[in-house]
Design a protein around this motif. Sequence first.
Motif, PDB file in Angstrom:
ATOM      1  N   TRP A 161      41.606 -75.929 -22.687  1.00  0.00           N
ATOM      2  CA  TRP A 161      42.011 -75.739 -21.295  1.00  0.00           C
ATOM      3  C   TRP A 161      42.656 -77.010 -20.737  1.00  0.00           C
ATOM      4  CZ3 TRP A 161      43.450 -71.799 -18.822  1.00  0.00           C
ATOM      5  CH2 TRP A 161      43.550 -71.788 -17.433  1.00  0.00           C
ATOM      6  N   THR A 162      42.189 -78.169 -21.191  1.00  0.00           N
ATOM      7  CA  THR A 162      42.810 -79.428 -20.776  1.00  0.00           C
ATOM      8  C   THR A 162      44.272 -79.460 -21.202  1.00  0.00           C
ATOM      9  OG1 THR A 162      40.720 -80.636 -20.920  1.00  0.00           O
ATOM     10  CG2 THR A 162      42.750 -81.944 -21.019  1.00  0.00           C
ATOM     11  N   GLU A 163      44.558 -79.002 -22.404  1.00  0.00           N
ATOM     12  CA  GLU A 163      45.934 -78.963 -22.884  1.00  0.00           C
ATOM     13  C   GLU A 163      46.757 -77.944 -22.101  1.00  0.00           C
ATOM     14  OE1 GLU A 163      45.215 -80.374 -27.498  1.00  0.00           O
ATOM     15  OE2 GLU A 163      44.737 -78.323 -26.915  1.00  0.00           O
ATOM     16  N   LYS A 165      46.365 -77.318 -18.986  1.00  0.00           N
ATOM     17  CA  LYS A 165      46.699 -78.020 -17.747  1.00  0.00           C
ATOM     18  C   LYS A 165      47.860 -78.989 -17.965  1.00  0.00           C
ATOM     19  CE  LYS A 165      42.030 -77.876 -15.733  1.00  0.00           C
ATOM     20  NZ  LYS A 165      40.847 -78.689 -15.351  1.00  0.00           N
ATOM     21  N   LEU A 166      47.816 -79.701 -19.078  1.00  0.00           N
ATOM     22  CA  LEU A 166      48.882 -80.655 -19.377  1.00  0.00           C
ATOM     23  C   LEU A 166      50.220 -79.951 -19.564  1.00  0.00           C
ATOM     24  CD1 LEU A 166      47.003 -83.018 -21.869  1.00  0.00           C
ATOM     25  CD2 LEU A 166      47.700 -83.549 -19.528  1.00  0.00           C
ATOM     26  N   ALA A 167      50.172 -78.711 -20.038  1.00  0.00           N
ATOM     27  CA  ALA A 167      51.392 -77.935 -20.246  1.00  0.00           C
ATOM     28  C   ALA A 167      51.849 -77.218 -18.978  1.00  0.00           C
ATOM     29  CB  ALA A 167      51.159 -76.906 -21.354  1.00  0.00           C
ATOM     30  N   ASN A 168      51.071 -77.345 -17.904  1.00  0.00           N
ATOM     31  CA  ASN A 168      51.395 -76.687 -16.623  1.00  0.00           C
ATOM     32  C   ASN A 168      51.520 -75.175 -16.771  1.00  0.00           C
ATOM     33  OD1 ASN A 168      51.590 -79.128 -15.063  1.00  0.00           O
ATOM     34  ND2 ASN A 168      53.559 -79.514 -16.058  1.00  0.00           N
ATOM     35  N   ARG A 169      50.574 -74.587 -17.529  1.00  0.00           N
ATOM     36  CA  ARG A 169      50.625 -73.146 -17.758  1.00  0.00           C
ATOM     37  C   ARG A 169      49.352 -72.428 -17.297  1.00  0.00           C
ATOM     38  NH1 ARG A 169      55.263 -73.656 -17.639  1.00  0.00           N
ATOM     39  NH2 ARG A 169      56.821 -73.254 -19.289  1.00  0.00           N
ATOM     40  N   THR A 170      48.508 -73.081 -16.540  1.00  0.00           N
ATOM     41  CA  THR A 170      47.250 -72.451 -16.131  1.00  0.00           C
ATOM     42  C   THR A 170      47.467 -71.247 -15.219  1.00  0.00           C
ATOM     43  OG1 THR A 170      47.022 -74.047 -14.312  1.00  0.00           O
ATOM     44  CG2 THR A 170      45.897 -74.573 -16.377  1.00  0.00           C
ATOM     45  N   ASP A 171      48.570 -71.220 -14.486  1.00  0.00           N
ATOM     46  CA  ASP A 171      48.848 -70.078 -13.603  1.00  0.00           C
ATOM     47  C   ASP A 171      49.565 -68.945 -14.326  1.00  0.00           C
ATOM     48  OD1 ASP A 171      47.691 -71.371 -11.440  1.00  0.00           O
ATOM     49  OD2 ASP A 171      49.585 -72.233 -10.746  1.00  0.00           O
ATOM     50  N   GLU A 172      50.030 -69.197 -15.544  1.00  0.00           N
ATOM     51  CA  GLU A 172      50.784 -68.198 -16.290  1.00  0.00           C
ATOM     52  C   GLU A 172      49.922 -67.435 -17.297  1.00  0.00           C
ATOM     53  OE1 GLU A 172      53.795 -67.609 -15.501  1.00  0.00           O
ATOM     54  OE2 GLU A 172      54.484 -69.410 -14.473  1.00  0.00           O
ATOM     55  N   VAL A 173      48.921 -68.115 -17.848  1.00  0.00           N
ATOM     56  CA  VAL A 173      48.149 -67.508 -18.936  1.00  0.00           C
ATOM     57  C   VAL A 173      47.117 -66.521 -18.393  1.00  0.00           C
ATOM     58  CG1 VAL A 173      48.503 -69.470 -20.451  1.00  0.00           C
ATOM     59  CG2 VAL A 173      46.495 -69.430 -18.951  1.00  0.00           C
ATOM     60  N   PRO A 174      46.805 -65.466 -19.165  1.00  0.00           N
ATOM     61  CA  PRO A 174      45.870 -64.448 -18.704  1.00  0.00           C
ATOM     62  C   PRO A 174      44.402 -64.829 -18.856  1.00  0.00           C
ATOM     63  CG  PRO A 174      46.743 -63.842 -20.848  1.00  0.00           C
ATOM     64  CD  PRO A 174      47.483 -65.076 -20.419  1.00  0.00           C
ATOM     65  N   PHE A 175      44.107 -65.870 -19.629  1.00  0.00           N
ATOM     66  CA  PHE A 175      42.727 -66.305 -19.815  1.00  0.00           C
ATOM     67  C   PHE A 175      42.723 -67.703 -20.423  1.00  0.00           C
ATOM     68  CE2 PHE A 175      43.988 -63.767 -23.522  1.00  0.00           C
ATOM     69  CZ  PHE A 175      43.740 -64.637 -24.565  1.00  0.00           C
ATOM     70  N   SER A 176      41.543 -68.310 -20.458  1.00  0.00           N
ATOM     71  CA  SER A 176      41.356 -69.594 -21.133  1.00  0.00           C
ATOM     72  C   SER A 176      40.948 -69.323 -22.572  1.00  0.00           C
ATOM     73  CB  SER A 176      40.261 -70.417 -20.435  1.00  0.00           C
ATOM     74  OG  SER A 176      39.795 -71.461 -21.283  1.00  0.00           O
ATOM     75  N   LEU A 177      41.786 -69.695 -23.529  1.00  0.00           N
ATOM     76  CA  LEU A 177      41.444 -69.491 -24.927  1.00  0.00           C
ATOM     77  C   LEU A 177      40.202 -70.292 -25.295  1.00  0.00           C
ATOM     78  CD1 LEU A 177      41.953 -68.363 -27.716  1.00  0.00           C
ATOM     79  CD2 LEU A 177      43.614 -70.203 -28.106  1.00  0.00           C
ATOM     80  N   GLU A 178      40.079 -71.484 -24.760  1.00  0.00           N
ATOM     81  CA  GLU A 178      38.887 -72.288 -25.049  1.00  0.00           C
ATOM     82  C   GLU A 178      37.623 -71.537 -24.639  1.00  0.00           C
ATOM     83  OE1 GLU A 178      36.688 -76.465 -23.734  1.00  0.00           O
ATOM     84  OE2 GLU A 178      38.862 -76.286 -23.533  1.00  0.00           O
ATOM     85  N   ASP A 179      37.612 -70.966 -23.447  1.00  0.00           N
ATOM     86  CA  ASP A 179      36.428 -70.236 -22.982  1.00  0.00           C
ATOM     87  C   ASP A 179      36.130 -69.036 -23.879  1.00  0.00           C
ATOM     88  OD1 ASP A 179      36.133 -72.020 -20.925  1.00  0.00           O
ATOM     89  OD2 ASP A 179      36.891 -70.672 -19.363  1.00  0.00           O
ATOM     90  N   LYS A 180      37.171 -68.311 -24.276  1.00  0.00           N
ATOM     91  CA  LYS A 180      36.988 -67.145 -25.141  1.00  0.00           C
ATOM     92  C   LYS A 180      36.404 -67.556 -26.491  1.00  0.00           C
ATOM     93  CE  LYS A 180      39.041 -63.649 -22.795  1.00  0.00           C
ATOM     94  NZ  LYS A 180      38.472 -62.293 -22.558  1.00  0.00           N
ATOM     95  N   LEU A 181      36.916 -68.649 -27.062  1.00  0.00           N
ATOM     96  CA  LEU A 181      36.422 -69.104 -28.352  1.00  0.00           C
ATOM     97  C   LEU A 181      34.995 -69.624 -28.247  1.00  0.00           C
ATOM     98  CD1 LEU A 181      39.616 -70.902 -29.726  1.00  0.00           C
ATOM     99  CD2 LEU A 181      38.633 -68.744 -30.529  1.00  0.00           C
ATOM    100  N   ARG A 182      34.686 -70.299 -27.170  1.00  0.00           N
ATOM    101  CA  ARG A 182      33.307 -70.779 -26.963  1.00  0.00           C
ATOM    102  C   ARG A 182      32.331 -69.602 -26.883  1.00  0.00           C
ATOM    103  NH1 ARG A 182      32.545 -76.054 -26.071  1.00  0.00           N
ATOM    104  NH2 ARG A 182      34.307 -77.352 -25.386  1.00  0.00           N
ATOM    105  N   ALA A 183      32.769 -68.518 -26.266  1.00  0.00           N
ATOM    106  CA  ALA A 183      31.903 -67.355 -26.094  1.00  0.00           C
ATOM    107  C   ALA A 183      31.713 -66.584 -27.397  1.00  0.00           C
ATOM    108  CB  ALA A 183      32.478 -66.430 -25.025  1.00  0.00           C
TER     109      ALA A 183
END
Length: 227
Positions: A161-163, A165-183
């Motif tokens: 998710w940090t990456e 943010k660095l890519a300025n795509r947090t408003d474009e993506v449908p979910f956080s891949l990091e969160d999904k993988l952690r789950a």
Amino acid sequence: MTFLALSTSVHRYESSGIHTGMWLGEFTHFYDALTGAGHEVTLASVDGGAVPIDPVSLKTPVIQMGGTNKRYEDPEFMALLDDTPAIGEVNLAAFDGIYLIGGHGTMFDFPTEPVARAVAHFADAGKIVSAVCHGPCGLLGVPLASGETLLHGRRATGYSWTEEKLANRTDEVPFSLEDKLRAEAGEYTKAKVPMTKHVVVDGKLITCQNPMSATGVGEAVVELLRA
């Protein structure tokens, strides 16, 4: 050995219409690692046809590309992207493993039944399943013949998710891949420094965090193919 590489077919973000697609360097660096070791790589996409390229992947500085991307100026190589087979039409049994190429487009069409069916085929057959950056979107919720999901109890990584943010795509993506993988995964890890190489090998499951890891996943696949 022959390896199947899979690309997204999505060329725009649903929310904004901004262009996205496959991250080119994540294909070229993997391709070079495998063909350099004497293996073949066949490119397919979710829907078939021409593969969309994320324009940002052509503008990113060399250090972020993971190496010089000379392949883009090679017409013969780029012709591989012109007319790919759809994943649902590929004879999966002809390949020794699968590689899920990243790019933000994967977040929209990799978590789908045709991709899950292909990934499960390789996992159930005891073959190599590998993915880089956003490619692990295609590993989410994949049901195996054992009744478990692919990532259950496994070690994995993917774009953080940090990456995002660095890519300025947090408003474009449908979910956080990091969160999904952690789950879903037994353990999710990431590099201490964002946008640096991080490769996780868990048996025949290989996942990598970002574009800087594309050569690393290729090298890890080559090592498994030698075994």
